[in-house]
Design a protein around this motif. Structure first.
Motif, PDB file in Angstrom:
ATOM      1  N   TYR A  89     -25.045  52.188 -28.657  1.00  0.00           N
ATOM      2  CA  TYR A  89     -24.110  53.282 -28.405  1.00  0.00           C
ATOM      3  C   TYR A  89     -23.150  52.926 -27.269  1.00  0.00           C
ATOM      4  O   TYR A  89     -21.951  53.239 -27.339  1.00  0.00           O
ATOM      5  N   GLN A  90     -23.650  52.262 -26.223  1.00  0.00           N
ATOM      6  CA  GLN A  90     -22.782  51.865 -25.109  1.00  0.00           C
ATOM      7  C   GLN A  90     -21.705  50.896 -25.579  1.00  0.00           C
ATOM      8  O   GLN A  90     -20.547  50.995 -25.145  1.00  0.00           O
ATOM      9  N   SER A  91     -22.064  49.981 -26.454  1.00  0.00           N
ATOM     10  CA  SER A  91     -21.072  49.032 -26.979  1.00  0.00           C
ATOM     11  C   SER A  91     -20.021  49.753 -27.815  1.00  0.00           C
ATOM     12  O   SER A  91     -18.823  49.470 -27.706  1.00  0.00           O
ATOM     13  N   GLN A 100     -16.825  52.202 -19.640  1.00  0.00           N
ATOM     14  CA  GLN A 100     -18.251  52.441 -19.749  1.00  0.00           C
ATOM     15  C   GLN A 100     -18.530  53.940 -19.823  1.00  0.00           C
ATOM     16  O   GLN A 100     -17.703  54.768 -19.445  1.00  0.00           O
ATOM     17  N   ILE A 101     -19.709  54.294 -20.299  1.00  0.00           N
ATOM     18  CA  ILE A 101     -20.107  55.696 -20.317  1.00  0.00           C
ATOM     19  C   ILE A 101     -20.156  56.202 -18.875  1.00  0.00           C
ATOM     20  O   ILE A 101     -20.785  55.571 -18.020  1.00  0.00           O
TER      21      ILE A 101
END
Length: 252
Positions: A89-91, A100-101
């Motif tokens: 999910y971060q990617s 970034q989140i």
């Protein structure tokens, strides 16, 4: 009688009395006030502008094989969340938003439970993003748990069917009473497990904590006042010391 001469009292030129300290402080009081009010003002501004942050919690109950026995261990589920689904999910988020989140997502398992807690500390303006992130990870977990439940159910049904066929074959055989009883007992156990299975349950998604995270504003202002007080006293005496050193160098 001859009187003994009195010994001269020791005198040190570098001795400083409380009166000298008070006089020095009063002389440099403007430095003290300037530092105190500057630091205090900075603390007040920071306390006012400091963004409010809350904990946003999602709670999931894992699928149960039997009461108190879970199809997948909570530690295994958390390891999958931390090392597979969250990095994925971060990617994806970084590819879509080029950043970034803006908040962390932590996973916890309360002791001796089958609960998984997702916790994120964020500001109210980020609450919708937290909710979407938690919901996406919950969907991933739900898919995996549903597949695990389905596989276990199919496996149990196959075993029950196989035992039923074995029982029918043994019913016509002689001296098969013990084998039939064992097969019946095993089938009943499998049926009980099949009937007691419970799917994963989402208890809450991104629930905001009642209390704000971080230090209270009044505490920040108080600490700023104490810091300004100590810094003002130090700089007042340091300024006087620097002034004396400069005068001494000038005379020399």
């Amino acid at each position: 009688m001859e009187e003994r001469p009195r010994e001269p009292q020791s005198h040190y030129d570098d001795e400083i009395s409380l009166v000298d300290l008070a006089a020095t402080f009063l002389k440099r009081r403007r430095v003290f006030y300037a530092v105190l009010f500057s630091v205090l003002l900075a603390g007040i501004i920071y306390a006012v502008l400091m963004p409010e942050k809350y904990d946003y919690v999602s709670l999931i109950k894992l699928a149960e094989k039997e009461p108190g026995s879970y199809i997948e261990k909570p530690a295994t589920v958390i390891a999958t969340l931390e090392n597979r689904w969250l990095p994925e999910y971060q990617s994806t988020y970084h590819a879509d938003h080029d950043e970034q989140i803006p908040f962390e997502i932590l996973f916890e398992n309360p002791e001796n439970t089958g609960l998984i807690r997702m916790v994120s500390e964020a500001s109210p303006s980020q609450s919708e993003g937290v909710k979407q992130s938690h919901a996406l990870l919950i969907d991933k977990l739900s898919e995996a748990q549903s597949a695990a439940v389905s596989n276990l159910r199919e496996n149990l049904e196959r075993q029950i069917e196989s035992l039923s066929s074995t029982i029918k074959m043994l019913e016509g055989a002689t001296d098969a009473g013990a084998a039939i009883a064992a097969a019946f007992e095993k089938r009943l156990s499998l049926e009980a497990t099949l009937n007691s299975m419970q799917p994963m349950e989402v208890l809450t998604v991104s629930r905001e904590s009642a209390e704000r995270k971080g230090p209270a504003r009044s505490l920040i202002v108080l600490l700023a006042g104490l810091l300004g007080l100590m810094g003002g006293v130090f700089l007042a005496f340091f300024t006087e010391f620097a002034s004396l050193v400069k005068a001494q160098l000038t005379e020399t």
